[in-house]
Enzyme design. Structure first.
Site, PDB file in Angstrom:
ATOM      1  N   HIS A 135     -58.165  24.675 -59.211  1.00  0.00           N
ATOM      2  CA  HIS A 135     -58.963  25.888 -59.162  1.00  0.00           C
ATOM      3  C   HIS A 135     -58.760  26.668 -60.452  1.00  0.00           C
ATOM      4  O   HIS A 135     -57.647  26.688 -60.984  1.00  0.00           O
ATOM      5  CB  HIS A 135     -58.563  26.756 -57.957  1.00  0.00           C
ATOM      6  CG  HIS A 135     -59.600  27.757 -57.612  1.00  0.00           C
ATOM      7  ND1 HIS A 135     -59.656  28.988 -58.224  1.00  0.00           N
ATOM      8  CD2 HIS A 135     -60.639  27.696 -56.757  1.00  0.00           C
ATOM      9  CE1 HIS A 135     -60.692  29.644 -57.744  1.00  0.00           C
ATOM     10  NE2 HIS A 135     -61.311  28.884 -56.863  1.00  0.00           N
ATOM     11  N   ASP A 184     -62.645  23.368 -50.461  1.00  0.00           N
ATOM     12  CA  ASP A 184     -63.546  22.244 -50.208  1.00  0.00           C
ATOM     13  C   ASP A 184     -62.840  21.037 -49.589  1.00  0.00           C
ATOM     14  O   ASP A 184     -63.472  20.232 -48.900  1.00  0.00           O
ATOM     15  CB  ASP A 184     -64.237  21.819 -51.508  1.00  0.00           C
ATOM     16  CG  ASP A 184     -65.166  22.906 -52.016  1.00  0.00           C
ATOM     17  OD1 ASP A 184     -65.834  23.535 -51.182  1.00  0.00           O
ATOM     18  OD2 ASP A 184     -65.215  23.138 -53.230  1.00  0.00           O
TER      19      ASP A 184
HETATM   20  N1  CMC Z   1     -58.173  16.256 -60.424  1.00  0.00           N
HETATM   21  C1  CMC Z   1     -57.551  15.727 -61.493  1.00  0.00           C
HETATM   22  N2  CMC Z   1     -57.372  16.409 -62.644  1.00  0.00           N
HETATM   23  C2  CMC Z   1     -57.835  17.663 -62.692  1.00  0.00           C
HETATM   24  C3  CMC Z   1     -58.488  18.260 -61.615  1.00  0.00           C
HETATM   25  C4  CMC Z   1     -58.647  17.517 -60.450  1.00  0.00           C
HETATM   26  N3  CMC Z   1     -59.271  18.017 -59.376  1.00  0.00           N
HETATM   27  N4  CMC Z   1     -58.849  19.522 -61.955  1.00  0.00           N
HETATM   28  C5  CMC Z   1     -58.456  19.706 -63.214  1.00  0.00           C
HETATM   29  N5  CMC Z   1     -57.830  18.583 -63.658  1.00  0.00           N
HETATM   30  C6  CMC Z   1     -57.252  18.385 -64.977  1.00  0.00           C
HETATM   31  C7  CMC Z   1     -58.337  18.222 -66.035  1.00  0.00           C
HETATM   32  O1  CMC Z   1     -58.760  16.892 -66.173  1.00  0.00           O
HETATM   33  C8  CMC Z   1     -57.637  18.756 -67.256  1.00  0.00           C
HETATM   34  O2  CMC Z   1     -56.763  17.752 -67.711  1.00  0.00           O
HETATM   35  P1  CMC Z   1     -56.464  17.581 -69.299  1.00  0.00           P
HETATM   36  O3  CMC Z   1     -55.849  18.877 -69.719  1.00  0.00           O
HETATM   37  O4  CMC Z   1     -55.548  16.406 -69.338  1.00  0.00           O
HETATM   38  O5  CMC Z   1     -57.801  17.342 -69.938  1.00  0.00           O
HETATM   39  C9  CMC Z   1     -56.775  19.898 -66.705  1.00  0.00           C
HETATM   40  O6  CMC Z   1     -56.552  19.571 -65.334  1.00  0.00           O
HETATM   41  C10 CMC Z   1     -57.453  21.263 -66.812  1.00  0.00           C
HETATM   42  O7  CMC Z   1     -58.782  21.148 -66.272  1.00  0.00           O
HETATM   43  P2  CMC Z   1     -59.911  22.227 -66.510  1.00  0.00           P
HETATM   44  O8  CMC Z   1     -61.205  21.667 -66.044  1.00  0.00           O
HETATM   45  O9  CMC Z   1     -59.863  22.762 -67.914  1.00  0.00           O
HETATM   46  O10 CMC Z   1     -59.384  23.378 -65.576  1.00  0.00           O
HETATM   47  P3  CMC Z   1     -60.243  24.481 -64.908  1.00  0.00           P
HETATM   48  O11 CMC Z   1     -59.385  25.641 -64.616  1.00  0.00           O
HETATM   49  O12 CMC Z   1     -61.477  24.745 -65.689  1.00  0.00           O
HETATM   50  O13 CMC Z   1     -60.640  23.691 -63.562  1.00  0.00           O
HETATM   51  C11 CMC Z   1     -61.872  23.177 -61.671  1.00  0.00           C
HETATM   52  C12 CMC Z   1     -61.076  24.240 -62.411  1.00  0.00           C
HETATM   53  C13 CMC Z   1     -62.087  23.649 -60.243  1.00  0.00           C
HETATM   54  C14 CMC Z   1     -63.232  22.987 -62.365  1.00  0.00           C
HETATM   55  C15 CMC Z   1     -61.105  21.835 -61.660  1.00  0.00           C
HETATM   56  O14 CMC Z   1     -59.833  21.984 -61.079  1.00  0.00           O
HETATM   57  C16 CMC Z   1     -61.884  20.724 -60.991  1.00  0.00           C
HETATM   58  O15 CMC Z   1     -62.725  20.088 -61.633  1.00  0.00           O
HETATM   59  N6  CMC Z   1     -61.608  20.458 -59.678  1.00  0.00           N
HETATM   60  C17 CMC Z   1     -62.339  19.461 -58.942  1.00  0.00           C
HETATM   61  C18 CMC Z   1     -63.678  20.049 -58.467  1.00  0.00           C
HETATM   62  C19 CMC Z   1     -63.480  21.011 -57.330  1.00  0.00           C
HETATM   63  O16 CMC Z   1     -62.742  20.753 -56.395  1.00  0.00           O
HETATM   64  N7  CMC Z   1     -64.210  22.142 -57.388  1.00  0.00           N
HETATM   65  C20 CMC Z   1     -64.147  23.167 -56.349  1.00  0.00           C
HETATM   66  C21 CMC Z   1     -63.572  24.433 -56.891  1.00  0.00           C
HETATM   67  S1  CMC Z   1     -63.063  25.646 -55.691  1.00  0.00           S
HETATM   68  C22 CMC Z   1     -64.259  25.961 -54.526  1.00  0.00           C
HETATM   69  C23 CMC Z   1     -65.671  25.947 -54.982  1.00  0.00           C
HETATM   70  O17 CMC Z   1     -66.084  26.635 -55.893  1.00  0.00           O
HETATM   71  O18 CMC Z   1     -66.396  25.180 -54.365  1.00  0.00           O
END
Ligand code: CMC
Length: 373
Positions: A258, A309
């Protein structure tokens, strides 16, 4: 002009003020913790709280219910359109089109006053479940089930979808999921809605844009990926190896992580209880066990925890709802938060227009086309 500060993805940026919700110190809506709301209130009460600012009295809730229940119907041209959409149209895309279409039929569409926006918000709250259920049944060649005025938001939705009344346990589980999905500060879809109406556009345009933003798997679309991931593991025996291999391939496990909650999402813990309780009747214990193993691996390997989710996808699966309905169900709840933000934005509007950090070529002169080689 000074160089503007820049945070990729606007991470950590405070982009506005709100009195609707905070994620500080645990998620709360207008001062009430979501745990407290899930335990003591119905989704209908929470919808009133978000739209009107306070929890309703019994009389206010009754009047609200009467207004919303009376609006559980669609204009005939929209019903026709829902039945005519290509068969590959996803339920969320159909909902986005339907909300835009509903704007054509709403007598208050162009009125941005506080009272008109509240009236439109209550109507959309009523209409969205009808759109989802009618489109779903039309896509299966099933006759539509007219809305019931005596049922709550959750109970009426399940009734319209299935044509039979849901049990009290199912209604409570759906209700809690709707409460937890209802509002979440400046998430992508809500912010999109606020940006849209900050131009003095209108509520239906803002909500249509919000649904488009919700669709992506990094936001609301994640709840439709959860069961695919669990199925892909094959089950508890292979869950740890599958998760480690996926992480080694740098894949994202949808339902984890998140932007704001780095130590866990309070909503996920609340809804996990309901997903767990629903599993045995559906023969889905295997997926709960698989989810537990994946949670342990994600915590150990990535210091990453489930978001809402993750249990929502499992709960809806255990309730035997089809996967493409999961993000529309999110929208059926989040309409309350979106509308509250649209109203708050328009009540005290300033155009949202940030700056970009330019990374393109330095200033240069246009060459004649014959000299461009
Ligand atoms: N699984 C594996 N690795 C992950 C995940 C995940 N779910 N989420 C982030 N990472 C890794 C990402 O690959 C990156 O790695 P690296 O630094 O090696 O490149 C690192 O963590 C930072 O990721 P980011 O995308 O810069 O972090 P963020 O704060 O922008 O991410 C997020 C937030 C929700 C987009 C992300 O955690 C994600 O893609 N999660 C999976 C999708 C998800 O479950 N979304 C629902 C969000 S909450 C409720 C909603 O809105 O529906």
């Amino acid at each position: 002009m000074s160089t503007p500060t820049y945070s990729p993805g606007l991470e950590g940026v405070v982009a506005g003020e709100t009195a609707i919700c905070t994620v500080e110190g645990g998620l709360s809506y207008r001062g009430y913790g979501v745990g407290d709301l899930s335990e003591h209130c119905s989704f209908d009460e929470v919808a009133y709280l978000l739209l009107h600012g306070e929890l309703p009295t019994a009389a206010q809730l009754q009047q609200f219910h009467t207004r919303v229940a009376a609006a559980r119907r669609l204009p005939p041209p929209l019903k026709h359109l829902l039945g005519e959409l290509p068969k590959w149209t996803t339920p969320l895309d159909a909902l986005r089109t339907a909300v835009s279409t509903l704007g054509h039929f709403d007598q208050d569409a162009a009125d941005n006053s506080h009272d008109a926006n509240l009236r439109k918000a209550e109507r959309l709250l009523a209409q969205i479940p009808v759109v989802i259920a009618d489109h779903y049944r039309a896509s299966k060649g099933l006759p539509e089930v007219p809305a019931r005025q005596d049922l709550s938001h959750a109970a009426n939705f399940l009734y319209m979808l299935r044509g039979t009344e849901a049990t009290a346990t199912e209604v409570k589980a759906m209700d809690v999921s709707l409460i937890l999905y209802a509002e979440h500060e400046f998430n992508a879809s809500t912010f999109a809605a606020r940006v849209i109406v900050s131009t003095l556009s209108d509520l239906h345009s803002g909500i249509t844009g919000a649904i488009g933003a919700l669709k992506g798997p990094l936001h609301g679309g994640a709840n439709e990926k959860v069961m695919d991931i669990l199925f892909a593991t094959g089950g508890p025996e292979n869950a740890e190896a599958w998760t480690r291999a996926a992480l080694a391939r740098k894949e994202r496990i949808m339902g984890f992580g998140h932007r704001v909650y780095k130590a866990g999402d309070v909503r996920a813990g609340i809804l996990k209880t309901y997903a767990r309780a629903a599993a045995p009747a559906a023969g889905a214990e295997k997926w709960e066990e698989t989810a537990d193993i994946m949670e342990r691996v994600m915590a150990a390997e990535k210091n990453m925890y489930p978001n809402l989710d993750w249990p929502a996808g499992r709960l809806y699966h255990a309730m035997k709802l089809e996967i493409p309905l999961y993000t529309p169900i999110f929208a059926m709840s989040r309409i309350t938060g979106w509308a509250a933000h649209v109203i708050e934005q328009l009540d005290n509007n300033r155009l949202i227009r940030p700056r970009a950090l330019y990374k393109g070529p330095a200033a240069r002169a246009v060459k004649a086309i014959s000299d461009r080689g």
